[in-house]
Design a protein around this motif. Structure first.
Motif: not given
Length: 110
Positions: A56, A75, A80, A82
């Motif tokens: 990620s 997203v 992917d 974070v």
């Protein structure tokens, strides 16, 4: 923002590849050594500049708000990614390496 995927700074290496969505003056004051600068407003037009990673991709701003919005949008686009919890303020508090700094000053988070 609890439904937004996130990661604490303590789980990132000092040289981790991260996307920094802060404004140019914030970036210039100090950023993570492995950061790629894509200001929040530029992301849709520069989406092809996102680095490819096997895990990620962390996204960071000053405190986590702007990067949270970026992560939410990315997203939805199928990426992917974070959110880095606490942003560059948390990065700095954790004593992680930073580069930048204007006029020979120590890198800082503004």
């Amino acid at each position: 923002m609890s439904d937004i995927p996130s990661i604490p700074v303590t789980e990132l290496a000092d040289d981790a590849v991260v996307v920094d969505v802060r404004e140019p003056e914030e970036w210039a004051a100090g950023h993570a050594p492995g950061a790629v600068h894509l200001p929040l407003g530029d992301i849709p037009a520069r989406i092809d500049e996102l680095p490819e990673t096997s895990a990620s991709l962390p996204v960071v701003c000053r405190s986590g708000g702007r990067s949270g919005r970026a992560v939410e949008w990315l997203v939805q686009q199928g990426f992917d990614v974070v959110n880095v919890e606490g942003g560059m303020q948390a990065w700095n508090r954790a004593g992680k390496s930073m580069v930048g700094g204007a006029d020979g000053q120590e890198p800082t988070v503004v």
